[in-house]
Scaffold this active site. Structure first.
Site, PDB file in Angstrom:
ATOM      1  N   ARG A  52       0.833  -1.208   0.000  1.00  0.00           N
ATOM      2  CA  ARG A  52       0.000   0.000   0.000  1.00  0.00           C
ATOM      3  C   ARG A  52       0.869   1.261   0.000  1.00  0.00           C
ATOM      4  NH1 ARG A  52      -4.490   0.733   4.633  1.00  0.00           N
ATOM      5  NH2 ARG A  52      -2.670   1.297   5.881  1.00  0.00           N
ATOM      6  N   LYS A 151      -2.565   7.079   1.248  1.00  0.00           N
ATOM      7  CA  LYS A 151      -2.325   7.396   2.652  1.00  0.00           C
ATOM      8  C   LYS A 151      -1.219   8.451   2.691  1.00  0.00           C
ATOM      9  CE  LYS A 151      -1.958   4.960   7.078  1.00  0.00           C
ATOM     10  NZ  LYS A 151      -3.019   5.666   7.774  1.00  0.00           N
ATOM     11  N   GLU A 184     -15.829   6.997   5.830  1.00  0.00           N
ATOM     12  CA  GLU A 184     -15.070   6.311   6.880  1.00  0.00           C
ATOM     13  C   GLU A 184     -15.019   7.192   8.111  1.00  0.00           C
ATOM     14  OE1 GLU A 184     -10.986   5.761   5.634  1.00  0.00           O
ATOM     15  OE2 GLU A 184     -10.897   7.766   4.790  1.00  0.00           O
TER      16      GLU A 184
HETATM   17  N1  PMP Z   1      -9.010   5.221   7.149  1.00  0.00           N
HETATM   18  C1  PMP Z   1      -8.068   6.130   7.435  1.00  0.00           C
HETATM   19  C2  PMP Z   1      -8.279   7.538   7.021  1.00  0.00           C
HETATM   20  C3  PMP Z   1      -6.914   5.745   8.119  1.00  0.00           C
HETATM   21  O1  PMP Z   1      -5.981   6.649   8.421  1.00  0.00           O
HETATM   22  C4  PMP Z   1      -6.765   4.397   8.510  1.00  0.00           C
HETATM   23  C5  PMP Z   1      -5.515   3.964   9.230  1.00  0.00           C
HETATM   24  N2  PMP Z   1      -5.432   4.514  10.515  1.00  0.00           N
HETATM   25  C6  PMP Z   1      -7.780   3.491   8.212  1.00  0.00           C
HETATM   26  C7  PMP Z   1      -8.886   3.933   7.502  1.00  0.00           C
HETATM   27  C8  PMP Z   1      -7.687   2.060   8.593  1.00  0.00           C
HETATM   28  O2  PMP Z   1      -6.726   1.402   7.789  1.00  0.00           O
HETATM   29  P1  PMP Z   1      -5.827   0.235   8.340  1.00  0.00           P
HETATM   30  O3  PMP Z   1      -6.735  -0.834   8.816  1.00  0.00           O
HETATM   31  O4  PMP Z   1      -5.005  -0.191   7.187  1.00  0.00           O
HETATM   32  O5  PMP Z   1      -5.014   0.797   9.458  1.00  0.00           O
END
Ligand code: PMP
Length: 285
Positions: A52, A151, A184
């Site tokens: 990622r 990200k 989200e």
């Molecule tokens: N959405 C956002 C905006 C995030 O920053 C994160 C990670 N903290 C997630 C979702 C969750 O992703 P992951 O399970 O890969 O940590």
């Protein structure tokens, strides 16, 4: 205890881990990052996180001048040097040192650093009682702006929603997309349960492709629980039987109230609890 930080090829003391004020990561939020758990001294879903990171970097035309294997070795070295058994890694790649102008191609060397530390996102009792949250007014990034799947170091949009949450004395907020569908939470992905079926918004609704999200979807399927990715409205959240968030730092946490509406029985529901348990079994397997 002072941490050992991995910075551009070497482990240095925390006090010596410094980046330039001309780094575009700092000047413009120009860079990408990952947050990764360490369970039992093993890096959780390591390959998925590294993949990622490289995809995020590609999305912003940032060249990481290390191979994925070199990056993984550097993370392992950092975890070991800090004696982390169960903790958290923050891996960053910034655009590097440039001028005060926007031009990213003037920055010749991206800057890579790795922090390995302990973590506790929410107080332990919140995992038992469940969390109260709100809907944020701040809209998730439009997909034609910085795509939410990247990200990037530019989290101001999410920070504005987090401020809304904290102003309302709750730790989290749900962000909706420009069409009004659930995207989200500020740092977590969203799931609800209705009549025994688990629903989560598709990533295209404006979320990061969460790695915890993918793991939880697979674990649910293994338990013969149907998982459907579809657009969710605010009303879908209000009328859910269960509601939970997933994320590297948050893991799996039940939501028991949103915008003053109680969810289900007002405590984390059975599917939430089951998936939380399965997640820990898997993380420590
Ligand atoms: N959405 C956002 C905006 C995030 O920053 C994160 C990670 N903290 C997630 C979702 C969750 O992703 P992951 O399970 O890969 O940590």
């Amino acid at each position: 205890m002072s941490l050992k930080i991995w910075l551009n090829g070497a482990l240095v003391d925390e006090a010596d881990a410094k980046v330039s004020v001309f780094d575009h990561g700092l000047l413009y939020g120009d860079g990408v990052f990952e947050g990764i758990r360490v369970y039992d001294a093993k890096i959780f879903e390591c390959q998925a996180h590294v993949d990622r990171l490289y995809e995020s970097a590609k999305g912003i035309r940032l060249v990481i001048k290390m191979s994925k294997e070199e990056l993984i070795s550097a993370m392992e070295e950092t975890v070991k040097a800090n004696g982390i058994e169960n903790g958290y890694i923050r891996l960053l790649v910034t655009r590097g040192v440039g001028t005060l102008g926007l031009n990213p191609f003037i920055c010749k060397n991206s800057c890579v650093f790795i922090i390995a530390d302990n973590i506790q996102l929410y107080p332990e009792e919140l995992y038992e009682t469940g969390m109260k949250i709100i809907s944020a007014v701040t809209v998730r990034n439009h997909p034609l702006a910085v795509p939410p799947q990247i990200k990037s170091l530019n989290y101001l949009n999410n920070i504005l929603a987090k401020i809304e949450a904290l102003d309302n004395d709750v730790p989290e907020a749900i962000m909706y997309n420009h069409m009004g569908f659930v995207a989200e939470a500020t740092g977590d992905n969203v799931f609800i349960v209705k009549k025994g079926i688990v629903y989560t918004p598709p990533v295209e609704a404006g979320s990061l492709g969460g790695i915890t999200r993918s793991v939880v979807i697979e674990l649910a399927k293994k338990e013969n629980i149907e998982v459907i990715e579809k657009n969710l409205t605010r009303f879908d959240l209000y009328s859910a039987d269960e509601f939970f968030l997933t994320g590297t730092a948050a893991e799996v946490i039940g939501i028991v109230e949103i915008d003053g509406r109680e969810i289900g029985e007002g405590k984390p529901g059975p599917i939430t609890k089951l998936l939380r348990k399965k997640f820990f079994d898997y993380a420590h397997s």
